[in-house]
Design a protein around this motif. Structure first.
Motif, PDB file in Angstrom:
ATOM      1  N   ILE A   1     -37.755  -8.615  40.729  1.00 26.98           N
ATOM      2  CA  ILE A   1     -37.523  -9.855  41.463  1.00 26.98           C
ATOM      3  C   ILE A   1     -37.315  -9.534  42.936  1.00 26.98           C
ATOM      4  O   ILE A   1     -36.493  -8.690  43.285  1.00 26.98           O
ATOM      5  N   GLU A   2     -38.039 -10.253  43.777  1.00 27.25           N
ATOM      6  CA  GLU A   2     -37.843 -10.156  45.221  1.00 27.25           C
ATOM      7  C   GLU A   2     -37.130 -11.420  45.661  1.00 27.25           C
ATOM      8  O   GLU A   2     -37.660 -12.528  45.518  1.00 27.25           O
ATOM      9  N   ALA A   3     -35.890 -11.269  46.141  1.00 24.90           N
ATOM     10  CA  ALA A   3     -35.086 -12.440  46.504  1.00 24.90           C
ATOM     11  C   ALA A   3     -34.049 -12.043  47.551  1.00 24.90           C
ATOM     12  O   ALA A   3     -33.884 -10.874  47.878  1.00 24.90           O
ATOM     13  N   THR A   4     -33.331 -13.049  48.020  1.00 24.45           N
ATOM     14  CA  THR A   4     -32.267 -12.801  48.988  1.00 24.45           C
ATOM     15  C   THR A   4     -31.074 -12.146  48.290  1.00 24.45           C
ATOM     16  O   THR A   4     -30.968 -12.152  47.066  1.00 24.45           O
ATOM     17  N   TYR A   5     -30.180 -11.613  49.079  1.00 20.25           N
ATOM     18  CA  TYR A   5     -28.993 -10.947  48.541  1.00 20.25           C
ATOM     19  C   TYR A   5     -28.159 -11.904  47.686  1.00 20.25           C
ATOM     20  O   TYR A   5     -27.705 -11.555  46.600  1.00 20.25           O
ATOM     21  N   THR A   6     -27.994 -13.123  48.165  1.00 22.37           N
ATOM     22  CA  THR A   6     -27.204 -14.115  47.422  1.00 22.37           C
ATOM     23  C   THR A   6     -27.857 -14.445  46.095  1.00 22.37           C
ATOM     24  O   THR A   6     -27.189 -14.531  45.063  1.00 22.37           O
ATOM     25  N   ALA A   7     -29.169 -14.631  46.115  1.00 20.45           N
ATOM     26  CA  ALA A   7     -29.899 -14.949  44.879  1.00 20.45           C
ATOM     27  C   ALA A   7     -29.806 -13.791  43.892  1.00 20.45           C
ATOM     28  O   ALA A   7     -29.643 -14.001  42.688  1.00 20.45           O
ATOM     29  N   LYS A   8     -29.901 -12.581  44.385  1.00 19.11           N
ATOM     30  CA  LYS A   8     -29.796 -11.399  43.513  1.00 19.11           C
ATOM     31  C   LYS A   8     -28.431 -11.362  42.820  1.00 19.11           C
ATOM     32  O   LYS A   8     -28.341 -11.044  41.637  1.00 19.11           O
ATOM     33  N   ASN A   9     -27.381 -11.667  43.560  1.00 19.69           N
ATOM     34  CA  ASN A   9     -26.043 -11.688  42.966  1.00 19.69           C
ATOM     35  C   ASN A   9     -25.923 -12.754  41.889  1.00 19.69           C
ATOM     36  O   ASN A   9     -25.357 -12.502  40.820  1.00 19.69           O
ATOM     37  N   GLU A  10     -26.425 -13.940  42.151  1.00 21.45           N
ATOM     38  CA  GLU A  10     -26.378 -15.019  41.168  1.00 21.45           C
ATOM     39  C   GLU A  10     -27.142 -14.629  39.902  1.00 21.45           C
ATOM     40  O   GLU A  10     -26.677 -14.857  38.788  1.00 21.45           O
ATOM     41  N   ILE A  11     -28.305 -14.044  40.077  1.00 21.49           N
ATOM     42  CA  ILE A  11     -29.123 -13.648  38.929  1.00 21.49           C
ATOM     43  C   ILE A  11     -28.456 -12.518  38.156  1.00 21.49           C
ATOM     44  O   ILE A  11     -28.447 -12.522  36.921  1.00 21.49           O
ATOM     45  N   SER A  12     -27.893 -11.550  38.871  1.00 22.25           N
ATOM     46  CA  SER A  12     -27.267 -10.421  38.175  1.00 22.25           C
ATOM     47  C   SER A  12     -26.055 -10.857  37.351  1.00 22.25           C
ATOM     48  O   SER A  12     -25.764 -10.266  36.310  1.00 22.25           O
ATOM     49  N   LEU A  13     -25.356 -11.899  37.787  1.00 26.80           N
ATOM     50  CA  LEU A  13     -24.218 -12.404  37.013  1.00 26.80           C
ATOM     51  C   LEU A  13     -24.665 -13.002  35.685  1.00 26.80           C
ATOM     52  O   LEU A  13     -23.919 -12.967  34.702  1.00 26.80           O
ATOM     53  N   LYS A  14     -25.858 -13.545  35.634  1.00 30.10           N
ATOM     54  CA  LYS A  14     -26.379 -14.199  34.429  1.00 30.10           C
ATOM     55  C   LYS A  14     -27.534 -13.424  33.810  1.00 30.10           C
ATOM     56  O   LYS A  14     -28.300 -13.971  33.022  1.00 30.10           O
ATOM     57  N   ALA A  15     -27.666 -12.140  34.131  1.00 28.72           N
ATOM     58  CA  ALA A  15     -28.826 -11.349  33.706  1.00 28.72           C
ATOM     59  C   ALA A  15     -28.997 -11.310  32.191  1.00 28.72           C
ATOM     60  O   ALA A  15     -30.109 -11.498  31.685  1.00 28.72           O
ATOM     61  N   GLU A  16     -27.932 -11.086  31.457  1.00 28.46           N
ATOM     62  CA  GLU A  16     -28.039 -11.004  29.994  1.00 28.46           C
ATOM     63  C   GLU A  16     -28.501 -12.321  29.390  1.00 28.46           C
ATOM     64  O   GLU A  16     -29.336 -12.343  28.485  1.00 28.46           O
ATOM     65  N   GLU A  17     -27.971 -13.416  29.899  1.00 30.54           N
ATOM     66  CA  GLU A  17     -28.373 -14.729  29.401  1.00 30.54           C
ATOM     67  C   GLU A  17     -29.842 -15.001  29.719  1.00 30.54           C
ATOM     68  O   GLU A  17     -30.572 -15.555  28.896  1.00 30.54           O
TER      69      GLU A  17
END
Length: 85
Positions: free
Chosen positions: A51-67
């Protein structure tokens, strides 16, 4: 000529499948995190979602990665892990 048309038809179906898969992934990420990603920012290779995204988006995605990975598996999209660019 007929063989060439068949080959081009199969190639077109393959490209459309990849685009559809990326749109499904983008929608799943949006549903889970409210982060909107363009399908051009996604790449699937060997079971890894890049995934290529902003730092904020990466954090949001990583918090919900398993889901997100579990949702992708229910859609029969084989993703084992997520990497960020």
């Amino acid at each position: 000529m007929k063989n060439l048309l068949e080959l081009l038809g199969r190639f077109s179906k393959s490209l459309n499948k990849d685009t559809f898969t990326k749109e499904v992934i983008s929608q799943i990420i949006k549903d889970r995190t409210r982060v909107e990603l363009s399908p051009q920012n996604l790449l699937i290779k060997n079971g890894v979602l890049h995934i290529e995204a902003t730092y904020t988006a990466k954090n949001e995605i990583s918090l919900k990665a398993e889901e997100i990975i579990n949702d992708l598996r229910t859609q029969k999209i084989p993703v084992n892990r997520i990497l960020y660019k």
